[in-house]
Write a protein that holds these residues in place. Structure first.
Motif, mmCIF file in Angstrom:
data_model
loop_
_atom_site.group_PDB
_atom_site.id
_atom_site.type_symbol
_atom_site.label_atom_id
_atom_site.label_comp_id
_atom_site.label_asym_id
_atom_site.label_seq_id
_atom_site.Cartn_x
_atom_site.Cartn_y
_atom_site.Cartn_z
ATOM 1 N N GLY A 1 0.815 -1.215 0.000
ATOM 2 C CA GLY A 1 0.000 0.000 0.000
ATOM 3 C C GLY A 1 0.844 1.258 0.000
ATOM 4 O O GLY A 1 0.537 2.232 -0.695
ATOM 5 N N HIS A 2 1.926 1.258 0.768
ATOM 6 C CA HIS A 2 2.843 2.406 0.768
ATOM 7 C C HIS A 2 3.442 2.607 -0.616
ATOM 8 O O HIS A 2 3.564 3.738 -1.086
ATOM 9 N N GLY A 3 3.823 1.513 -1.244
ATOM 10 C CA GLY A 3 4.358 1.611 -2.595
ATOM 11 C C GLY A 3 3.322 2.109 -3.584
ATOM 12 O O GLY A 3 3.623 2.931 -4.459
ATOM 13 N N ALA A 4 2.080 1.635 -3.441
ATOM 14 C CA ALA A 4 0.998 2.064 -4.331
ATOM 15 C C ALA A 4 0.716 3.555 -4.167
ATOM 16 O O ALA A 4 0.373 4.229 -5.145
ATOM 17 N N LYS B 1 12.064 11.352 -10.070
ATOM 18 C CA LYS B 1 10.952 10.479 -10.484
ATOM 19 C C LYS B 1 11.429 9.034 -10.665
ATOM 20 O O LYS B 1 10.705 8.098 -10.328
ATOM 21 N N VAL B 2 12.637 8.855 -11.163
ATOM 22 C CA VAL B 2 13.189 7.504 -11.328
ATOM 23 C C VAL B 2 13.387 6.849 -9.963
ATOM 24 O O VAL B 2 13.008 5.698 -9.736
ATOM 25 N N TYR B 3 13.971 7.597 -9.035
ATOM 26 C CA TYR B 3 14.185 7.050 -7.691
ATOM 27 C C TYR B 3 12.864 6.828 -6.960
ATOM 28 O O TYR B 3 12.732 5.884 -6.187
ATOM 29 N N ALA B 4 11.893 7.670 -7.204
ATOM 30 C CA ALA B 4 10.567 7.459 -6.616
ATOM 31 C C ALA B 4 9.958 6.173 -7.151
ATOM 32 O O ALA B 4 9.327 5.409 -6.402
ATOM 33 N N ALA B 5 10.142 5.906 -8.433
ATOM 34 C CA ALA B 5 9.635 4.662 -9.027
ATOM 35 C C ALA B 5 10.359 3.453 -8.445
ATOM 36 O O ALA B 5 9.728 2.424 -8.155
ATOM 37 N N ILE B 6 11.663 3.567 -8.240
ATOM 38 C CA ILE B 6 12.425 2.464 -7.652
ATOM 39 C C ILE B 6 11.987 2.233 -6.203
ATOM 40 O O ILE B 6 11.740 1.096 -5.797
ATOM 41 N N GLY C 1 9.121 3.242 -4.673
ATOM 42 C CA GLY C 1 7.727 2.792 -4.648
ATOM 43 C C GLY C 1 7.590 1.376 -5.159
ATOM 44 O O GLY C 1 6.838 0.564 -4.600
ATOM 45 N N GLY C 2 8.327 1.055 -6.215
ATOM 46 C CA GLY C 2 8.292 -0.305 -6.750
ATOM 47 C C GLY C 2 8.850 -1.321 -5.768
ATOM 48 O O GLY C 2 8.329 -2.437 -5.653
ATOM 49 N N SER C 3 9.895 -0.940 -5.058
ATOM 50 C CA SER C 3 10.473 -1.836 -4.043
ATOM 51 C C SER C 3 9.486 -2.097 -2.920
ATOM 52 O O SER C 3 9.339 -3.235 -2.462
ATOM 53 N N GLU C 4 8.813 -1.045 -2.469
ATOM 54 C CA GLU C 4 7.801 -1.230 -1.424
ATOM 55 C C GLU C 4 6.631 -2.063 -1.943
ATOM 56 O O GLU C 4 6.162 -2.973 -1.256
ATOM 57 N N VAL D 1 12.426 -4.337 0.769
ATOM 58 C CA VAL D 1 11.898 -3.514 1.860
ATOM 59 C C VAL D 1 13.042 -2.979 2.729
ATOM 60 O O VAL D 1 13.053 -1.799 3.099
ATOM 61 N N ILE D 2 14.002 -3.816 3.033
ATOM 62 C CA ILE D 2 15.142 -3.390 3.849
ATOM 63 C C ILE D 2 15.897 -2.254 3.168
ATOM 64 O O ILE D 2 16.265 -1.261 3.807
ATOM 65 N N GLY D 3 16.128 -2.382 1.870
ATOM 66 C CA GLY D 3 16.845 -1.342 1.137
ATOM 67 C C GLY D 3 16.147 0.004 1.192
ATOM 68 O O GLY D 3 16.782 1.045 1.398
ATOM 69 N N VAL D 4 14.836 -0.002 1.015
ATOM 70 C CA VAL D 4 14.068 1.244 1.088
ATOM 71 C C VAL D 4 14.174 1.857 2.484
ATOM 72 O O VAL D 4 14.344 3.069 2.633
ATOM 73 N N MET D 5 14.101 1.018 3.508
ATOM 74 C CA MET D 5 14.153 1.542 4.877
ATOM 75 C C MET D 5 15.530 2.084 5.227
ATOM 76 O O MET D 5 15.647 3.088 5.932
ATOM 77 N N ILE D 6 16.589 1.469 4.718
ATOM 78 C CA ILE D 6 17.931 2.007 4.950
ATOM 79 C C ILE D 6 18.036 3.392 4.319
ATOM 80 O O ILE D 6 18.567 4.327 4.926
#
Length: 153
Positions: free
Chosen positions: A14-17, A45-50, A52-55, A75-80
């Motif tokens: 949901g966070h990613g969506a 925008k590219v990093y936001a897609a990465i 959001g896509g990761s989440e 998920v771990i990568g996004v949180m780091i």
């Protein structure tokens, strides 16, 4: 494990969506990209897609118990990254804008990789579906490497 995976995974998806599609009260990719650019990610925008896509994909993977170590790594990568760029400067506690929430998310994802997704998971047919130290190490290493690459570039 099914209850934890479904709750945690679907909330992460949901966070990613929110970031990708602007649903569930999210701003969508364009606005999220502007926020990422303000944090120093170029192109935002590219990093936001990465992110959001990761989440989104990591959350779906955890919810289904599918490729659990890889889903946990996403998920771990996004949180780091969140800790390094947004919350790290504010200390520990969420009430002060700190890392508390991000640490909890990362640890739950890591624990799912370590414990395994349980019997009612698509991964139950595969060797990594039982979890273990190797699966946890893969999740932490790949999540950390992904975060490092995003932070360096």
């Amino acid at each position: 494990m099914l209850l934890i995976r479904l709750t945690f995974g679907l909330l992460m998806a949901g966070h990613g969506a929110q970031k990708l599609f602007g649903i569930f009260g999210g701003e969508g990719l364009t606005a999220t990209g502007k926020g990422f650019a303000a944090l120093g990610y170029r192109p935002g925008k590219v990093y936001a897609a990465i992110g959001g896509g990761s989440e989104f994909l990591g959350g779906i993977g955890l919810a289904l118990g599918l490729f659990t170590p890889l889903a946990a790594a996403a998920v771990i990568g996004v949180m780091i990254n969140a800790m390094a760029t947004v919350t790290g400067a504010h200390g520990l506690w969420e009430s002060q804008g700190g890392v508390e929430y991000s640490v909890c998310i990362a640890v739950v994802a890591l624990a799912l990789a370590a414990i395994g997704p349980g019997k009612l998971a698509l991964d139950s047919l595969f060797p990594w579906g039982r979890g273990g130290w190797a699966e946890a190490a893969v999740a932490l290493f790949l999540g950390g490497m992904g975060a490092a690459i995003a932070l360096i570039l």
